[in-house]
Design a protein around this motif. Structure first.
Motif, PDB file in Angstrom:
ATOM      1  N   LYS A   1     -10.662  -4.174  -5.459  1.00 20.74           N
ATOM      2  CA  LYS A   1      -9.203  -3.462  -5.338  1.00 20.74           C
ATOM      3  C   LYS A   1      -8.010  -4.223  -6.088  1.00 20.74           C
ATOM      4  CE  LYS A   1     -10.512  -1.888  -0.788  1.00 20.74           C
ATOM      5  NZ  LYS A   1     -10.102  -2.199   0.701  1.00 20.74           N
TER       6      LYS A   1
ATOM      7  N   GLU B   1      -8.417   0.692  -4.562  1.00 19.44           N
ATOM      8  CA  GLU B   1      -9.965   0.574  -4.798  1.00 19.44           C
ATOM      9  C   GLU B   1     -10.439   1.373  -6.044  1.00 19.44           C
ATOM     10  OE1 GLU B   1     -13.755   1.531  -2.632  1.00 19.44           O
ATOM     11  OE2 GLU B   1     -12.397   1.988  -1.568  1.00 19.44           O
TER      12      GLU B   1
ATOM     13  N   LYS C   1       0.929  -1.215   0.031  1.00 21.80           N
ATOM     14  CA  LYS C   1      -0.228  -0.014   0.174  1.00 21.80           C
ATOM     15  C   LYS C   1       0.969   1.334   0.032  1.00 21.80           C
ATOM     16  CE  LYS C   1      -3.334   2.518   2.703  1.00 21.80           C
ATOM     17  NZ  LYS C   1      -4.329   2.193   3.931  1.00 21.80           N
TER      18      LYS C   1
END
Length: 130
Positions: A92, A112, A48
């Motif tokens: 996602k 997303e 991330k």
């Protein structure tokens, strides 16, 4: 293309920060970055991103580069690195190996999808990074 700000909830992106980087090498504006061992590094696959690069050039270990912090109310425009014919809003997806594009892989995705402007390679999608 990279991850370019599409919009924010209040219309204002966060301020630029200057943070120390690892040896990223070729860095581009819009590259997804994370912090590893206290230094910026490229965010790919299922990592991330916490920052987006605002610098273009070669980055050596210890260089400080300008970045934008990823905020939950910021949506980014990017492109697909693979055909996303099965993608739908809410999926996602992962980040490609360059740290610049969204893939069509939904397993352990970190981006997303909030809008799809096409499903072919290179087509635009709008994502958020929750």
């Amino acid at each position: 293309m990279g991850f370019l700000i599409h919009d924010t909830k209040d219309g204002q992106p966060g301020p630029w920060e200057y943070l120390e980087a690892s040896a990223i090498g070729a860095c581009k504006v819009g590259m997804a970055l994370t912090v590893t061992e206290g230094k910026l590094a490229k965010a790919t696959a299922t990592v991330k991103p916490t920052y987006i690069s605002m610098y273009q050039g070669t980055v050596a270990s210890g260089d400080k580069i300008p970045v934008l912090r990823v905020l939950p109310d910021t949506r980014f425009k990017t492109q697909l690195s693979a055909a996303g014919t099965a993608l739908k809003v809410g999926d996602k997806v992962t980040i490609d190996a360059t740290g610049m594009l969204a893939t069509a892989t939904t397993t352990s995705g970190v981006l997303e999808i909030v809008q799809i402007n096409g499903t072919g390679i290179g087509d635009d999608v709008i994502v958020r990074i929750p």
